[in-house]
Design an enzyme around this catalytic site. Structure first.
Site, short mmCIF file in Angstrom:
data_model
loop_
_atom_site.label_atom_id
_atom_site.label_comp_id
_atom_site.label_asym_id
_atom_site.label_seq_id
_atom_site.Cartn_x
_atom_site.Cartn_y
_atom_site.Cartn_z
N HIS A 190 -2.21 -5.40 1.63
CA HIS A 190 -3.51 -6.09 1.46
C HIS A 190 -3.24 -7.54 1.07
O HIS A 190 -2.28 -7.81 0.34
CB HIS A 190 -4.33 -5.45 0.32
CG HIS A 190 -5.47 -6.33 -0.12
ND1 HIS A 190 -6.69 -6.33 0.52
CD2 HIS A 190 -5.55 -7.28 -1.09
CE1 HIS A 190 -7.47 -7.23 -0.06
NE2 HIS A 190 -6.80 -7.82 -1.04
N GLU A 229 -9.71 -10.90 -7.31
CA GLU A 229 -8.75 -9.80 -7.16
C GLU A 229 -7.57 -9.93 -8.12
O GLU A 229 -7.08 -8.94 -8.65
CB GLU A 229 -8.28 -9.74 -5.70
CG GLU A 229 -9.40 -9.31 -4.75
CD GLU A 229 -9.00 -9.37 -3.28
OE1 GLU A 229 -9.88 -9.09 -2.44
OE2 GLU A 229 -7.84 -9.70 -2.97
N LYS A 256 0.82 -1.22 0.00
CA LYS A 256 0.00 0.00 0.00
C LYS A 256 0.86 1.27 0.00
O LYS A 256 2.07 1.23 0.26
CB LYS A 256 -0.92 -0.03 1.23
CG LYS A 256 -1.96 -1.16 1.20
CD LYS A 256 -2.89 -1.08 2.42
CE LYS A 256 -3.96 -2.14 2.37
NZ LYS A 256 -4.90 -2.04 3.52
N TYR A 269 -12.35 -2.24 -3.38
CA TYR A 269 -12.81 -2.38 -1.99
C TYR A 269 -14.33 -2.26 -1.87
O TYR A 269 -14.84 -1.90 -0.80
CB TYR A 269 -12.13 -1.32 -1.12
CG TYR A 269 -10.77 -1.74 -0.57
CD1 TYR A 269 -10.63 -2.90 0.20
CD2 TYR A 269 -9.63 -0.97 -0.79
CE1 TYR A 269 -9.39 -3.28 0.72
CE2 TYR A 269 -8.39 -1.35 -0.27
CZ TYR A 269 -8.29 -2.50 0.48
OH TYR A 269 -7.07 -2.87 1.01
N ASN A 292 -1.88 0.37 6.79
CA ASN A 292 -1.30 -0.85 7.35
C ASN A 292 -0.49 -1.67 6.36
O ASN A 292 -0.37 -2.88 6.47
CB ASN A 292 -2.39 -1.69 8.03
CG ASN A 292 -3.50 -2.06 7.07
OD1 ASN A 292 -3.43 -1.76 5.89
ND2 ASN A 292 -4.51 -2.74 7.58
N1 UDP Z 1 -9.56 -0.34 7.56
C1 UDP Z 1 -9.65 0.88 8.22
N2 UDP Z 1 -10.30 0.95 9.43
C2 UDP Z 1 -10.86 -0.16 10.02
C3 UDP Z 1 -10.76 -1.40 9.34
C4 UDP Z 1 -10.11 -1.45 8.12
O1 UDP Z 1 -9.17 1.89 7.71
O2 UDP Z 1 -11.43 -0.04 11.11
C5 UDP Z 1 -8.85 -0.42 6.27
C6 UDP Z 1 -7.47 -1.07 6.40
O3 UDP Z 1 -6.59 -0.44 5.46
C7 UDP Z 1 -7.77 -2.50 6.01
C8 UDP Z 1 -8.80 -2.31 4.90
O4 UDP Z 1 -9.61 -1.23 5.37
O5 UDP Z 1 -6.61 -3.19 5.59
C9 UDP Z 1 -9.68 -3.49 4.60
O6 UDP Z 1 -10.27 -3.95 5.82
P1 UDP Z 1 -10.32 -5.49 6.16
O7 UDP Z 1 -11.22 -5.66 7.34
O8 UDP Z 1 -10.65 -6.28 4.92
O9 UDP Z 1 -8.82 -5.81 6.66
P2 UDP Z 1 -7.64 -6.68 5.97
O10 UDP Z 1 -8.29 -7.80 5.19
O11 UDP Z 1 -6.85 -5.75 5.10
O12 UDP Z 1 -6.83 -7.19 7.13
MG MG Z 2 -9.78 -7.76 3.78
#
Ligand code: UDP
Ligand code: MG
Length: 140
Positions: free
Chosen positions: A117, A128, A11, A51, A114
């Site tokens: 992805h 994807e 990212k 997303y 974070n």
């Molecule tokens: N995210 C965020 N706030 C939250 C949860 C998720 O900004 O409370 C963002 C974060 O960048 C995350 C992405 O949305 O990686 C997708 O969320 P997901 O729950 O799918 O997490 P991941 O699969 O990336 O661990």
């Molecule tokens: Mg996810």
């Protein structure tokens, strides 16, 4: 366990801090092979389609803006149980909860920024990968 492919994205928070190589080393050390990779600049709209599953979540707008704020590196990782293995190497979504040694524990800046992805299921991985790569780009 079967050989799988999963979609990974390095990212903007990580590409801007020059962490692509360090993150790729984590994948390779875990036995994940980078079989396709390219650095691209997403538009907010393209990030929004990627997303779309999160469209109703309160962080959606901010997430799409962040993903379009700088280049990302999209990649296909291959290996035994690659989908789950990659999720383990990534660590928990919130870096505060991520296990020591994981990418998010070492590099992530916040729950939103974070660093990586990773697809979370075989169905998501197929969808994807197809969003970013053509069959001709997947040489194995
Ligand atoms: N995210 C965020 N706030 C939250 C949860 C998720 O900004 O409370 C963002 C974060 O960048 C995350 C992405 O949305 O990686 C997708 O969320 P997901 O729950 O799918 O997490 P991941 O699969 O990336 O661990
Ligand atoms: Mg996810």
């Amino acid at each position: 366990m079967a050989t799988e492919r999963t979609l990974s994205i390095i990212k903007p928070d990580a590409t801007t801090r020059n962490l692509t190589g360090k993150i790729n080393a984590k994948f390779e050390e875990a036995g994940l092979r980078i079989v396709a990779q390219k650095r691209i600049q997403l538009t907010k709209e393209q990030a929004g389609v990627f997303y779309a599953v999160h469209a109703e979540r309160p962080f959606y707008g901010e997430l799409c803006e962040f993903m379009a704020s700088a280049p990302v590196v999209v990649q296909v990782l291959e290996g035994e149980g690659a989908i789950l293995k990659n999720r383990e190497v990534m660590g928990a979504t919130n870096p505060a909860d991520a296990a020591p040694g994981t990418i998010r524990a070492e590099f992530a800046q916040s729950v939103g920024e974070n660093s990586v992805h990773g697809s979370d299921s075989p169905e998501a991985a197929a969808e994807e990968i197809a969003y970013f790569f053509s069959g001709l780009e997947l040489v194995g």
